[in-house]
Design an enzyme around this catalytic site. Structure first.
Site, PDB file in Angstrom:
ATOM      1  N   GLY A 476       1.865 -62.777  27.586  1.00 22.95           N
ATOM      2  CA  GLY A 476       1.786 -62.517  26.149  1.00 22.95           C
ATOM      3  C   GLY A 476       0.516 -61.779  25.783  1.00 22.95           C
ATOM      4  CB  THR A 477      -2.455 -61.344  27.839  1.00 25.04           C
ATOM      5  OG1 THR A 477      -1.645 -61.121  29.005  1.00 25.04           O
ATOM      6  CG2 THR A 477      -2.830 -62.796  27.801  1.00 25.04           C
ATOM      7  CB  VAL A 709     -10.269 -60.240  25.495  1.00 23.49           C
ATOM      8  CG1 VAL A 709     -11.312 -59.145  25.486  1.00 23.49           C
ATOM      9  CG2 VAL A 709      -8.894 -59.661  25.803  1.00 23.49           C
ATOM     10  CD  GLU A 711      -9.466 -68.751  29.767  1.00 28.58           C
ATOM     11  OE1 GLU A 711      -9.509 -69.921  30.130  1.00 28.58           O
ATOM     12  OE2 GLU A 711      -9.528 -67.792  30.565  1.00 28.58           O
TER      13      GLU A 711
HETATM   14 MO1  MOS Z   1      -6.425 -70.436  31.583  1.00 30.32          MO
HETATM   15  S1  MOS Z   1      -6.896 -72.127  30.603  1.00 30.32           S
HETATM   16  O1  MOS Z   1      -7.591 -70.028  32.651  1.00 30.32           O
HETATM   17  O2  MOS Z   1      -4.837 -70.162  31.771  1.00 30.32           O
END
Ligand code: MOS
Length: 744
Positions: A476-477, A709, A711
């Site tokens: 989804g990123t 980007v 987290e």
């Molecule tokens: Mo993440 S909490 O490193 O998917």
């Protein structure tokens, strides 16, 4: 959708990285053509439903299936009594993917949490399987469960390391040298669940000794490896597919026990199996963010210099798993402070395995640290931004390494200006509008810049297009989009001529899509494999007497407009492949971090400013405005990156004000197992969010200069909101979430 054949001037390939390209897979998603794991219907598919423990601790005495067996459409059941024995996989996260729990499913009668799989029913339809499951009667011998710190302290212990990654107990300097004023506070954070849009799902089918599994996952290669160990079959007999993952946030990063159950059932019943967890089961039977109690003490001189930080975290772990919340990392590395002591103590609970949830450690640890700094700013009467600048760490205070790049000062500066911070009167309750108190708060955001080895393959096709493959994922990123941009820019092609395929374990290796590391890791692999494919193409042209580029050195060539240019001539990919009678030109490259990892510390930073309105009669908090400014290295795609940051901030607002999984103490069951009782922010909860980037490349992380980007956006938000609530009301809430009852 109209296909753009000629790139517009502003979409020249040479400038694709850094451009706000819309999601290349966006159309597939909004038209429903993007298929997620549970969307796959393979031939002769049957449906599994898991039957889960209603007690949190004890043993199974009896599983009565008489009535359930007579239910329509039932093919059969699997329990610990008839399930085949499985091999225990290695549990070393530094070497391999690991399961989210230490114990394999359906192998014994021990109950470790409410929601543990105790049986599985397989039927011809999902409805029949669900109906049959409701007739299964399980009798237990129940023990008193531990779902609260108070009940489990007798079993607390101090782990040496956090999952083998970094030490859990840290001491530097001399704590007796702390001087000045001392502030000691306790902050707590609750259990939180990830709540991705897509519930975890699996479609598993065997063909003889070969397994194919459609999986909602953040790591197809990790899944393949664990499945190979558990079932004792070679990795090349297993194919794990995840073309789209509907959000993970860490909940799909480890190998799920239910994935094993699905594969086990498919083999046992000799039928392809579809298993999908319900929304309720996501709260009882997937990983979650561990609860924490954080005792923090700050010592500082009157003029605002930190002399000591002591950050003692008590984190929940579980009897079935070993992941805890590493809150102390932020206190070790964020500010220049000579004397630091960090400890982590863990307490096992009877809940499903704890796991990584968006910025594990940083999201929770920064809530405590950034709240405490705000409290200190009031004690010392120093502006919160100024206090942070006074303790600015010009190098990593923990290992003494220089930062690869750090522009946190610019984040504070730009954030202050954008927000209008200097107009703030620090006095609590100094702003009122009708019956609302207004408040402004700020905090620092941080998250490490992580990079791992990764591989990709780039194939230049006879029609002049290019195909990129890597066993990475788009959770989804925006991974599909940024990899397309990187390959297109490197090959000198418009984005429409580049296709990226991912999410298949048979593709070149990629690490877990976690730790915000995909852009730096896989992005760099794509760039290097594109350069390698290009180099092969250039050599072909240079060595071909029929090429206009015959005899030109590759270093005097560039890729542009579907081919290769030198100062005086050009040749196209199509012509080069045709003349050489090749099916395609292909190169695979592995890109790995090197010695720069020892020389520099890699960290992303940001500043978060929040404005809140607190209803003085109802205690309800609304976040009216957030300004976040981030130093994440080079921004590959401002549009998708901004979406990531906004998503992180929204999740941070949920963490600050709403999210909390509640367990009852009698049977140890989660009782907030739906989105009415466990609330997450919806559109109506979110007002203005401004995200800005410093956008200066990190010269050391990789040739792309990007640190990722995923987290950092959630970090600092709960602190900034809590600080704004204090400014608004004069009430310091140290226990998340900040619900109205805590303000009345
Ligand atoms: Mo993440 S909490 O490193 O998917």
């Amino acid at each position: 959708m109209a296909t753009i054949l000629v790139p517009k001037e502003e979409e020249r390939p040479s400038e694709l990285v850094g451009r706000s390209v819309s999601r290349v897979e966006g159309r597939l998603k909004v038209t429903g053509e993007a298929h997620y794991a549970a969307d796959y219907d393979v031939d002769s598919l049957v449906y599994a439903v898991v039957i889960q423990s209603t007690i949190a601790s004890g043993r199974i005495i009896k599983i009565d299936m008489k009535e359930a067996e007579r239910a329509p459409g039932v093919l059969g059941f699997l329990t610990h009594q008839n399930a085949p024995k499985l091999n225990t996989p290695i549990r070393d996260f530094m070497k391999e993917s690991v399961m989210d729990e230490k114990f394999l499913p359906l192998q014994d009668d021990v109950i470790r949490y409410a929601g543990q799989d105790v049986a599985l029913v397989v039927a011809d339809t999902f409805e029949n399987a669900s109906a049959a499951a409701s007739h299964v009667k399980v009798t237990y011998e129940e023990k008193k469960p531990i779902v609260e710190f108070n009940d489990g302290m007798a079993q607390a212990y101090k782990p040496e390391s956090f999952m083998g990654f970094r030490p859990a107990q840290i001491k530097r300097g001399d704590m007796t040298l702390s001087n000045g004023i001392k502030l000691e506070r306790t902050y707590t954070t609750p259990v939180e669940h990830h709540n991705p849009m897509e519930p975890s799902s699996w479609v598993a089918s065997w063909n003889g000794n070969s397994l194919t599994i459609y999986n909602s996952t953040q790591w197809v290669r990790g899944n393949r490896s664990v499945l190979s160990q558990v079932f004792g079959i070679p990795v090349d007999k297993i194919r794990v597919i995840s073309y789209f993952t509907g959000g993970g946030f860490g909940s799909k990063g480890f190998d799920s026990v239910h994935e094993i159950v699905a594969a086990l059932a498919a083999r046992h019943f000799l039928r392809p199996i579809k298993l999908s967890l319900s929304r309720q089961q996501l709260f009882t039977s997937t990983t979650h963010r561990p609860a924490t109690i954080q005792n923090l003490s700050l010592s500082a001189t009157r003029d605002g210099r930190l002399t000591a930080i002591k950050h003692d975290t008590i984190s929940q772990i579980t009897f079935s798993g070993d992941f805890f919340e590493p809150c102390g990392g932020v206190s070790a590395e964020l500010y220049a402070c000579p004397n630091v002591e960090i400890s982590h103590t863990v307490v096992p609970f009877n809940t499903a395995g704890t796991g990584a949830m968006r910025a594990p450690g940083e999201a929770t640890g920064s809530f405590a640290l950034e709240s405490a700094l705000d409290e200190l700013s009031y004690e010392l009467k120093i502006d919160p931004v100024e206090l942070r600048m006074m303790n600015y760490a010009n190098e990593n205070p923990e290992d003494g390494n220089p930062w690869s790049s750090k522009y946190l000062d610019e984040c504070y500066g730009l954030g202050s200006t954008q927000f209008g911070w200097t107009r703030r009167n620090p006095e609590p309750r100094s702003m009122k509008q009708g019956r609302h108190f207004l408040g402004w708060g700020m905090a620092t955001a941080m998250y490490p810049g992580i990079r791992s080895p990764a591989a990709a393959k780039v194939r230049i096709l006879p029609d002049g297009r290019a195909l990129v493959t890597s066993a990475t994922h788009d959770i989804g990123t925006g991974t599909y989009t940024i990899l397309t941009q990187i390959a297109a820019e490197t090959l000198g092609l418009p984005i429409e001529k580049v296709k990226v395929e991912m999410g298949d374990s048979s593709m070149p290796f990629a690490p877990v899509s976690g730790g915000s590391a995909t852009a730096a890791s896989v992005g760099t692999a794509v760039k290097e494999s594109a350069l390698a494919a290009l180099n092969k193409t250039m050599l072909l042209a240079a060595g071909d007497t029929k090429s206009p580029l015959y005899g030109v050195r590759p270093e005097d060539m560039i890729a542009e407009e579907g081919g290769i240019l030198s100062e005086r001539s050009s040749d196209s990919f199509v012509e080069i492949i045709r003349r050489n009678k090749l099916p395609f030109i292909e190169a695979e490259a592995t890109a790995a971090p090197g010695e720069e990892q020892e020389k520099f510390s890699f960290m992303s930073f940001g500043s978060v400013f929040a404005g809140v309105m607190v209803d003085s009669e109802l205690g309800e908090v609304r976040v009216s405005r957030v300004v976040g400014v981030y130093d994440v290295g080079k921004v590959i795609n401002p549009k998708t990156a901004r979406s990531q940051l906004i998503g992180g901030i929204v999740m941070g607002i949920g963490m600050a004000l709403m999210e909390h999984t509640v367990y009852e103490r009698v049977h140890g069951r989660a009782i907030t197992t739906n989105l009415a009782d466990y609330t997450v922010p919806v559109n109506a909860d979110i007002n203005k969010i401004d995200v800005e980037f410093i956008d200066k490349p990190d010269p050391h992380i990789s040739s792309l200069g990007a640190r990722g980007v995923g987290e950092i956006g959630i970090t600092g938000v709960a602190g900034a909101v809590a600080n704004a609530v204090y400014h608004a009301t004069g009430k310091r809430v140290r226990d998340l979430p900040i619900t109205p009852d805590k303000l009345l």
